[in-house]
Design a protein around this motif. Structure first.
Motif, PDB file in Angstrom:
ATOM      1  N   ASN A   4       0.833  -1.193   0.000  1.00  0.00           N
ATOM      2  CA  ASN A   4       0.000   0.000   0.000  1.00  0.00           C
ATOM      3  C   ASN A   4       0.880   1.259   0.000  1.00  0.00           C
ATOM      4  O   ASN A   4       2.106   1.164  -0.088  1.00  0.00           O
ATOM      5  CB  ASN A   4      -0.995  -0.026   1.172  1.00  0.00           C
ATOM      6  CG  ASN A   4      -0.331   0.032   2.533  1.00  0.00           C
ATOM      7  OD1 ASN A   4       0.789   0.516   2.703  1.00  0.00           O
ATOM      8  ND2 ASN A   4      -1.034  -0.479   3.533  1.00  0.00           N
ATOM      9  N   LEU A  12      -7.164  -6.000   2.049  1.00  0.00           N
ATOM     10  CA  LEU A  12      -8.328  -6.367   1.240  1.00  0.00           C
ATOM     11  C   LEU A  12      -9.267  -5.171   1.165  1.00  0.00           C
ATOM     12  O   LEU A  12      -9.527  -4.509   2.178  1.00  0.00           O
ATOM     13  CB  LEU A  12      -9.041  -7.556   1.900  1.00  0.00           C
ATOM     14  CG  LEU A  12     -10.272  -8.091   1.174  1.00  0.00           C
ATOM     15  CD1 LEU A  12      -9.868  -8.752  -0.140  1.00  0.00           C
ATOM     16  CD2 LEU A  12     -11.010  -9.080   2.057  1.00  0.00           C
ATOM     17  N   HIS A  13      -9.807  -4.902  -0.034  1.00  0.00           N
ATOM     18  CA  HIS A  13     -10.710  -3.755  -0.183  1.00  0.00           C
ATOM     19  C   HIS A  13     -12.173  -4.176  -0.258  1.00  0.00           C
ATOM     20  O   HIS A  13     -12.992  -3.672   0.493  1.00  0.00           O
ATOM     21  CB  HIS A  13     -10.322  -2.914  -1.401  1.00  0.00           C
ATOM     22  CG  HIS A  13     -11.068  -1.629  -1.496  1.00  0.00           C
ATOM     23  ND1 HIS A  13     -11.221  -0.773  -0.430  1.00  0.00           N
ATOM     24  CD2 HIS A  13     -11.725  -1.046  -2.527  1.00  0.00           C
ATOM     25  CE1 HIS A  13     -11.934   0.281  -0.810  1.00  0.00           C
ATOM     26  NE2 HIS A  13     -12.251   0.133  -2.075  1.00  0.00           N
ATOM     27  N   TYR A  26      -8.503  -7.164  -3.911  1.00  0.00           N
ATOM     28  CA  TYR A  26      -7.386  -6.262  -3.602  1.00  0.00           C
ATOM     29  C   TYR A  26      -7.160  -5.315  -4.782  1.00  0.00           C
ATOM     30  O   TYR A  26      -7.400  -5.687  -5.937  1.00  0.00           O
ATOM     31  CB  TYR A  26      -6.094  -7.056  -3.383  1.00  0.00           C
ATOM     32  CG  TYR A  26      -6.097  -7.903  -2.137  1.00  0.00           C
ATOM     33  CD1 TYR A  26      -5.575  -7.402  -0.944  1.00  0.00           C
ATOM     34  CD2 TYR A  26      -6.609  -9.191  -2.147  1.00  0.00           C
ATOM     35  CE1 TYR A  26      -5.574  -8.180   0.208  1.00  0.00           C
ATOM     36  CE2 TYR A  26      -6.611  -9.971  -1.005  1.00  0.00           C
ATOM     37  CZ  TYR A  26      -6.092  -9.454   0.171  1.00  0.00           C
ATOM     38  OH  TYR A  26      -6.089 -10.225   1.314  1.00  0.00           O
ATOM     39  N   GLU A  28      -4.728  -4.665  -6.541  1.00  0.00           N
ATOM     40  CA  GLU A  28      -3.453  -5.046  -7.138  1.00  0.00           C
ATOM     41  C   GLU A  28      -3.336  -4.326  -8.482  1.00  0.00           C
ATOM     42  O   GLU A  28      -4.339  -4.111  -9.154  1.00  0.00           O
ATOM     43  CB  GLU A  28      -3.403  -6.548  -7.372  1.00  0.00           C
ATOM     44  CG  GLU A  28      -3.490  -7.343  -6.095  1.00  0.00           C
ATOM     45  CD  GLU A  28      -3.803  -8.805  -6.343  1.00  0.00           C
ATOM     46  OE1 GLU A  28      -3.003  -9.638  -5.905  1.00  0.00           O
ATOM     47  OE2 GLU A  28      -4.850  -9.088  -6.941  1.00  0.00           O
ATOM     48  N   ALA A  98      -5.676   0.048   1.740  1.00  0.00           N
ATOM     49  CA  ALA A  98      -5.999  -0.814   0.602  1.00  0.00           C
ATOM     50  C   ALA A  98      -5.614  -0.178  -0.732  1.00  0.00           C
ATOM     51  O   ALA A  98      -5.819  -0.779  -1.786  1.00  0.00           O
ATOM     52  CB  ALA A  98      -7.488  -1.142   0.619  1.00  0.00           C
ATOM     53  N   ASN A 100      -3.027   0.839  -3.486  1.00  0.00           N
ATOM     54  CA  ASN A 100      -1.739   0.343  -3.952  1.00  0.00           C
ATOM     55  C   ASN A 100      -0.728   1.474  -4.071  1.00  0.00           C
ATOM     56  O   ASN A 100      -1.067   2.587  -4.480  1.00  0.00           O
ATOM     57  CB  ASN A 100      -1.940  -0.332  -5.316  1.00  0.00           C
ATOM     58  CG  ASN A 100      -0.762  -1.155  -5.755  1.00  0.00           C
ATOM     59  OD1 ASN A 100       0.326  -0.641  -5.967  1.00  0.00           O
ATOM     60  ND2 ASN A 100      -0.994  -2.446  -5.915  1.00  0.00           N
TER      61      ASN A 100
END
Length: 124
Positions: A4, A12-13, A26, A28, A98, A100
């Motif tokens: 993050n 985790l979102h 996520y 990602e 959460a 990135n």
């Protein structure tokens, strides 16, 4: 492993709806993700209207006010730049834990913090 904006493991979102470029819940953002879906947003009706006016109607993906969704950095920044003030609901609130670290390629952490629901996460 994705990290993050605090260089910590990505939180985790959302699994309802299942979000993320990879649909893992996520935010990602592998290099193959040209849209850089890094921002862990909580969408508002105002943002959904704004995004639709720019050609991306997220309601077609089933999103409604309050849904958590991994947003493209460029669209979040576009809403941020078009805001009338820091209370403007067109800019989605975000979850920093959460979000990135790739979001920092296009936006400053201090700007993200203005709309964060977890402002104190990860220290200063």
């Amino acid at each position: 492993m994705d990290r993050n904006v605090f260089k910590q493991p990505l939180a985790l979102h959302s699994t309802r709806p299942l979000t993320g470029y990879m649909r893992t819940g996520y935010c990602e953002s592998p290099r193959s993700d040209a849209g850089n879906h890094s921002i862990a947003g909580i969408v508002t009706n105002e943002f959904l209207d704004f995004s639709a006016s720019r050609g991306n109607d997220l309601r077609q993906a089933g999103l409604t006010d309050g849904c958590k969704w991994c947003l493209c950095v460029s669209r979040w920044k576009e809403a941020f730049d078009a805001r009338s003030g820091d209370e403007d609901k067109k800019v989605p609130r975000i979850v920093l834990r959460a979000t990135n670290e790739r979001a920092l390629e296009r936006v400053r952490l201090e700007d993200l913090r203005k709309f964060a629901v977890d402002k104190d996460a990860g220290g200063s």
